[in-house]
Design a protein around this motif. Sequence first.
Motif, PDB file in Angstrom:
ATOM      1  N   ARG A 288       0.843  -1.187   0.000  1.00  0.00           N
ATOM      2  CA  ARG A 288       0.000   0.000   0.000  1.00  0.00           C
ATOM      3  C   ARG A 288       0.878   1.236   0.000  1.00  0.00           C
ATOM      4  N   ARG A 289       0.383   2.267  -0.609  1.00  0.00           N
ATOM      5  CA  ARG A 289       1.036   3.557  -0.531  1.00  0.00           C
ATOM      6  C   ARG A 289       0.358   4.309   0.596  1.00  0.00           C
ATOM      7  N   ARG A 290       0.917   4.278   1.773  1.00  0.00           N
ATOM      8  CA  ARG A 290       0.306   4.949   2.915  1.00  0.00           C
ATOM      9  C   ARG A 290       0.737   6.398   2.919  1.00  0.00           C
ATOM     10  N   GLY A 291      -0.187   7.309   2.638  1.00  0.00           N
ATOM     11  CA  GLY A 291       0.180   8.692   2.402  1.00  0.00           C
ATOM     12  C   GLY A 291       0.469   9.484   3.648  1.00  0.00           C
ATOM     13  N   ARG A 292       1.181  10.588   3.477  1.00  0.00           N
ATOM     14  CA  ARG A 292       1.441  11.483   4.594  1.00  0.00           C
ATOM     15  C   ARG A 292       0.194  12.304   4.840  1.00  0.00           C
ATOM     16  N   ARG A 293       0.182  13.047   5.909  1.00  0.00           N
ATOM     17  CA  ARG A 293      -0.938  13.949   6.149  1.00  0.00           C
ATOM     18  C   ARG A 293      -0.793  15.137   5.209  1.00  0.00           C
ATOM     19  N   ILE A 294      -1.883  15.429   4.503  1.00  0.00           N
ATOM     20  CA  ILE A 294      -1.830  16.459   3.477  1.00  0.00           C
ATOM     21  C   ILE A 294      -2.571  17.697   3.964  1.00  0.00           C
ATOM     22  N   ALA A 295      -1.887  18.838   3.924  1.00  0.00           N
ATOM     23  CA  ALA A 295      -2.540  20.081   4.310  1.00  0.00           C
ATOM     24  C   ALA A 295      -3.468  20.511   3.194  1.00  0.00           C
ATOM     25  N   ILE A 296      -4.749  20.675   3.520  1.00  0.00           N
ATOM     26  CA  ILE A 296      -5.752  21.039   2.531  1.00  0.00           C
ATOM     27  C   ILE A 296      -6.550  22.205   3.083  1.00  0.00           C
ATOM     28  N   ALA A 297      -7.002  23.058   2.189  1.00  0.00           N
ATOM     29  CA  ALA A 297      -7.816  24.176   2.634  1.00  0.00           C
ATOM     30  C   ALA A 297      -9.005  23.656   3.427  1.00  0.00           C
ATOM     31  N   ASP A 391      10.067   9.411   2.282  1.00  0.00           N
ATOM     32  CA  ASP A 391       9.218   9.222   3.455  1.00  0.00           C
ATOM     33  C   ASP A 391       9.378   7.777   3.923  1.00  0.00           C
ATOM     34  N   PRO A 392      10.530   7.459   4.559  1.00  0.00           N
ATOM     35  CA  PRO A 392      10.798   6.064   4.948  1.00  0.00           C
ATOM     36  C   PRO A 392       9.740   5.478   5.874  1.00  0.00           C
ATOM     37  N   GLU A 393       9.138   6.319   6.711  1.00  0.00           N
ATOM     38  CA  GLU A 393       8.146   5.803   7.657  1.00  0.00           C
ATOM     39  C   GLU A 393       6.987   5.135   6.922  1.00  0.00           C
ATOM     40  N   ASN A 394       6.588   5.716   5.790  1.00  0.00           N
ATOM     41  CA  ASN A 394       5.502   5.156   4.996  1.00  0.00           C
ATOM     42  C   ASN A 394       6.011   4.393   3.771  1.00  0.00           C
ATOM     43  N   ASN A 395       7.348   4.298   3.651  1.00  0.00           N
ATOM     44  CA  ASN A 395       7.956   3.581   2.529  1.00  0.00           C
ATOM     45  C   ASN A 395       7.581   4.204   1.190  1.00  0.00           C
ATOM     46  N   GLY A 398       9.969   9.556  -4.024  1.00  0.00           N
ATOM     47  CA  GLY A 398       9.957  10.119  -5.360  1.00  0.00           C
ATOM     48  C   GLY A 398       8.771  10.997  -5.669  1.00  0.00           C
ATOM     49  N   ILE A 399       8.752  11.444  -6.901  1.00  0.00           N
ATOM     50  CA  ILE A 399       7.812  12.460  -7.354  1.00  0.00           C
ATOM     51  C   ILE A 399       6.361  11.997  -7.297  1.00  0.00           C
ATOM     52  N   ALA A 400       6.114  10.684  -7.416  1.00  0.00           N
ATOM     53  CA  ALA A 400       4.747  10.156  -7.422  1.00  0.00           C
ATOM     54  C   ALA A 400       4.407   9.392  -6.147  1.00  0.00           C
ATOM     55  N   ARG A 401       5.290   9.413  -5.183  1.00  0.00           N
ATOM     56  CA  ARG A 401       5.086   8.737  -3.897  1.00  0.00           C
ATOM     57  C   ARG A 401       4.748   7.251  -4.044  1.00  0.00           C
ATOM     58  N   TRP A 402       5.459   6.565  -4.893  1.00  0.00           N
ATOM     59  CA  TRP A 402       5.291   5.119  -4.966  1.00  0.00           C
ATOM     60  C   TRP A 402       6.042   4.447  -3.817  1.00  0.00           C
ATOM     61  N   THR A 403       5.564   3.279  -3.399  1.00  0.00           N
ATOM     62  CA  THR A 403       6.430   2.396  -2.639  1.00  0.00           C
ATOM     63  C   THR A 403       7.208   1.585  -3.672  1.00  0.00           C
ATOM     64  N   PRO A 404       8.446   1.204  -3.390  1.00  0.00           N
ATOM     65  CA  PRO A 404       9.223   0.454  -4.376  1.00  0.00           C
ATOM     66  C   PRO A 404       8.529  -0.833  -4.817  1.00  0.00           C
ATOM     67  N   GLU A 405       7.850  -1.515  -3.862  1.00  0.00           N
ATOM     68  CA  GLU A 405       7.227  -2.786  -4.190  1.00  0.00           C
ATOM     69  C   GLU A 405       6.065  -2.620  -5.162  1.00  0.00           C
TER      70      GLU A 405
END
Length: 493
Positions: A288-297, A391-395, A398-405
């Motif tokens: 899974r690509r576990r995302g970071r917290r995103i600041a949104i309006a 973002d090692p915590e979420n693995n 890169g530019i598209a926030r992929w996990t390597p797997e």
Amino acid sequence: MTAPSHAGRYRIEQLIGVGGFATVHLAHDDELRSPVAVKILAENWARQTDVRERFLQEARLLRRADSHLLVQVFDLGELDDGRPYFVMTYADRGTLEERLAGRLFAIDETLGLVHDICQGVAVLHSIGVVHRDLKPSNVLFCSRPEGGERVMVADLGIARSTDHLSGLTLPAGSPGYQAPEQLYFDGAPDARADVHGLGALTYHMLTGQVPAKPEQRVPPSALRPEVPEAIDAVVMRALDPDREARWSDATAYAVALSSSTVTPPENPPGAVPPGAVPPENELPREGRRRGRRIAIAGGTAAAVVAAVAVTAVVVNSAQTPDSPGGTDATASPPPATTDTSTWLRDDSDIPRQYRGPIVQAGTYCELPGLSPALIAAMLKAESGYDPDLSDPENNEYGIARWTPEVLWHWQQGGLQSPKPTPPLSPEPSIVSMGRFMCTLGPRVQDLPGEPALKLAALYRSGVDPLKRAGGIPERWREYTEKVSRYMRDYQPA
């Protein structure tokens, strides 16, 4: 203490298992001329009345069930030193734990074995017994006289019977397999605790991994893409932390599995066949690509980002180029172009060096909603075009926030190509987004909502959450609105 030479008339030959309370020995019944297993309570527990009683209760429960789907008890006795023992079926073909250590099971083989295990557990449920410790070491194999083998469920050492045991239930079970309610005093586990154990066994056999903690758990297809979506749904329901949401008992779980689609789609060129082990015998460790917290309006969204692997359809179930709205995910991407002004505004903040790959990804196939402007807007939302994002915590990298797997599955060549390692190169990361969209996008096409924003939500959550929500899930609305704003900035006038 050394092992005894005999237990009653049974001649002890060798030690074959050691547990926290007892040892198991291979023995021989000279009268009946057959091998048996003898379980002997450990000396340090033999004088503990409650432990001794529970040991004997295991034998009584197995004898009461008296099923070839369970280890059967033939005799009960006491050694000269006072230790109780009981005699049971000898599993001459070992344990599921031993087999899991050596290979990855084929999907059909997994489902067949789980069906047999469920039958054994169903016998226990039919007499009011909850096993409470279903795990690979407690699933045994025994030769059949006519050839082949049978599966047996073993070790009722911590089983709970509503007829014989106290209503107070102590924490019990094995990490990864035990249901959450088993972690607490008086959790009063019922048949649904065993459903959780059966789901964990299925998960382990399908993926080669014990399920993670509930908050970190991903569907089996996240770790093994050829697992069908229907199997994902059944297994994940069995593993639900809320027992009210699980299947009611072993029989219900077995029926649900058997009614699911189990035949994986035919593999396109370059895909790994079902049951095969990826290059270097390595399965994805994080799907899974576990995302970071995103600041949104308007607030901050806790974005748990599920990639392709949350669904069962990946590279080896992609649509062909002739399929409506789809593409062959194994095909080469469209050629790069130096003139990107047709698709992207020249005066926008999209970095020049990424415009070519963005156009490749956005024109990978003809799919409603897919465009270079969408890909650019998503990259802006994901990383702000930072190629060195780490973002090692979420693995995620890169530019598209992929996990390597996960990128390994979606990159050109799929699992036949080398597994990517951080830092992840921008170009394949971007182009793989197009492969993702063109493979999974058609599956959410009929849902209500603006096509481009459905694709953005799909990249975040996978197919199933969109289907359950009947469109864009509420948790991703703020994210998709952000993508929508960026798209307006990037589309040519």
